[in-house]
Motif scaffolding. Structure first.
Motif, PDB file in Angstrom:
ATOM      1  N   TYR B   2       7.744  -6.238 -11.457  1.00  0.00           N
ATOM      2  CA  TYR B   2       6.861  -5.082 -11.378  1.00  0.00           C
ATOM      3  C   TYR B   2       5.578  -5.275 -12.163  1.00  0.00           C
ATOM      4  CZ  TYR B   2      10.716  -2.525  -9.346  1.00  0.00           C
ATOM      5  OH  TYR B   2      11.714  -2.111  -8.533  1.00  0.00           O
ATOM      6  N   GLU B   3       5.621  -6.169 -13.097  1.00  0.00           N
ATOM      7  CA  GLU B   3       4.431  -6.325 -13.937  1.00  0.00           C
ATOM      8  C   GLU B   3       3.323  -7.079 -13.209  1.00  0.00           C
ATOM      9  OE1 GLU B   3       6.841  -9.972 -14.480  1.00  0.00           O
ATOM     10  OE2 GLU B   3       7.157  -7.850 -14.165  1.00  0.00           O
ATOM     11  N   GLU B  19      -1.908  -2.671  -2.228  1.00  0.00           N
ATOM     12  CA  GLU B  19      -0.918  -2.860  -3.270  1.00  0.00           C
ATOM     13  C   GLU B  19       0.428  -2.271  -2.838  1.00  0.00           C
ATOM     14  OE1 GLU B  19      -0.387  -4.586  -7.004  1.00  0.00           O
ATOM     15  OE2 GLU B  19      -2.058  -4.563  -5.610  1.00  0.00           O
ATOM     16  N   ILE B  20       0.358  -1.256  -2.032  1.00  0.00           N
ATOM     17  CA  ILE B  20       1.557  -0.538  -1.639  1.00  0.00           C
ATOM     18  C   ILE B  20       2.196  -1.100  -0.367  1.00  0.00           C
ATOM     19  CG2 ILE B  20       2.400   1.707  -0.842  1.00  0.00           C
ATOM     20  CD1 ILE B  20       0.370   2.985  -2.710  1.00  0.00           C
ATOM     21  N   ILE B  21       1.361  -1.399   0.610  1.00  0.00           N
ATOM     22  CA  ILE B  21       1.917  -1.887   1.875  1.00  0.00           C
ATOM     23  C   ILE B  21       1.564  -3.331   2.144  1.00  0.00           C
ATOM     24  CG2 ILE B  21       1.855   0.406   2.908  1.00  0.00           C
ATOM     25  CD1 ILE B  21      -0.568  -0.732   4.540  1.00  0.00           C
ATOM     26  N   PHE B  64       9.664   1.980  -5.387  1.00  0.00           N
ATOM     27  CA  PHE B  64       8.959   2.037  -6.665  1.00  0.00           C
ATOM     28  C   PHE B  64       7.676   2.846  -6.562  1.00  0.00           C
ATOM     29  CE2 PHE B  64       5.654   0.091  -9.328  1.00  0.00           C
ATOM     30  CZ  PHE B  64       6.191   0.302 -10.589  1.00  0.00           C
ATOM     31  N   HIS B  65       6.999   2.684  -5.459  1.00  0.00           N
ATOM     32  CA  HIS B  65       5.733   3.393  -5.278  1.00  0.00           C
ATOM     33  C   HIS B  65       5.930   4.796  -4.722  1.00  0.00           C
ATOM     34  CE1 HIS B  65       3.241   0.128  -6.490  1.00  0.00           C
ATOM     35  NE2 HIS B  65       3.674  -0.681  -5.560  1.00  0.00           N
ATOM     36  N   ILE B  67       7.200   5.725  -1.892  1.00  0.00           N
ATOM     37  CA  ILE B  67       6.981   5.861  -0.455  1.00  0.00           C
ATOM     38  C   ILE B  67       8.285   6.176   0.264  1.00  0.00           C
ATOM     39  CG2 ILE B  67       6.187   4.688   1.634  1.00  0.00           C
ATOM     40  CD1 ILE B  67       4.011   5.170  -0.344  1.00  0.00           C
TER      41      ILE B  67
END
Lengths: 126, 126
Positions: B2-3, B19-21, B64-65, B67
């Motif tokens: 995650y970092e 960053e998300i998809i 994590f995000h 979604i």
DNA sequence: CCGAATCCAGTGCGATACTG
DNA sequence: CAGTATCGCACTGGATTCGG
């Protein structure tokens, strides 16, 4: 650079779109060009954290995919201008929708990253 | 996992969205989940070219995000289901727009790749 | 059936330095 | 001002293996 050795999976259209604007700076460059920033040095000024080499690569790929058009004026000093093609313009609504969504979320996103990092980070870098 | 060691540039909202998809399968997984495919094994069936490990990683990042949402039923055999969160649903219009544009272009894109590859390809991939 | 750990290859991109 | 060449690192995501 242009060859694809590993077969990509285009099970959904997004993969195609990613192939085109997936570079680190491409979407930003696209945005800048759409707002009238045309010359390489101007683009570089707007994105100083990227080297000119990288920008050139990304621009070349955008050109390769027919999104932007490069015009070279054989003068001294050299003069180059980029512009959106008609095809590139068809992409702008999508780009803008993406940007709008992301912009609306960026604040929460940064917060989220900080919060979770307290729980998950193992190496803070170094 | 995650970092983020390297600072990302969020000069435009698209970077956030990426960053998300931005993962290789995330958008496709998102699409599948939105159409009602919920269980890991089902998802794996739909995307057999990816290993379950990779799918798990991508799903975890989506979760994590915020979604998607993961529900675990502590049964034997184990039972897991994914679903879109409200936030995830807000993303779907954008996803669909991206997919629509890409889908409309996929044909030309493949052609373009073939044409240009005659000019540029050096290794056709072993 | 579900998930995590380890190992490793391909690629993107950043730094630096050089040419027209 | 515009573009390219070489080098190297970090990240994604593949294979394999092991545990509940």
């Amino acid at each position: 650079m242009y060859e694809k050795k590993i077969p990509k999976d285009f099970s959904c259209g997004i993969s195609v779109l990613m192939e085109i604007i997936g570079g680190k700076w491409k979407s930003y460059l696209l945005f800048l060009i759409s707002t009238g920033v045309r010359r390489p040095s101007e683009l570089h000024r707007k994105v100083p954290t990227a080297t000119s080499r990288v920008l050139n690569l990304q621009l070349k790929e955008l050109e390769f995919h027919g999104i932007i058009c490069k015009e070279i004026y054989p003068e001294v000093p050299p003069h180059v201008e980029y512009s959106l093609t008609a095809f590139g313009k068809s992409l702008m609504p999508v780009i803008n929708a993406m940007d709008a969504w992301g912009s609306g979320y960026v604040g929460e996103f940064q917060q989220l990253m900080r919060q979770k990092s307290e729980l998950y980070v193992v190496e803070t870098g170094e």
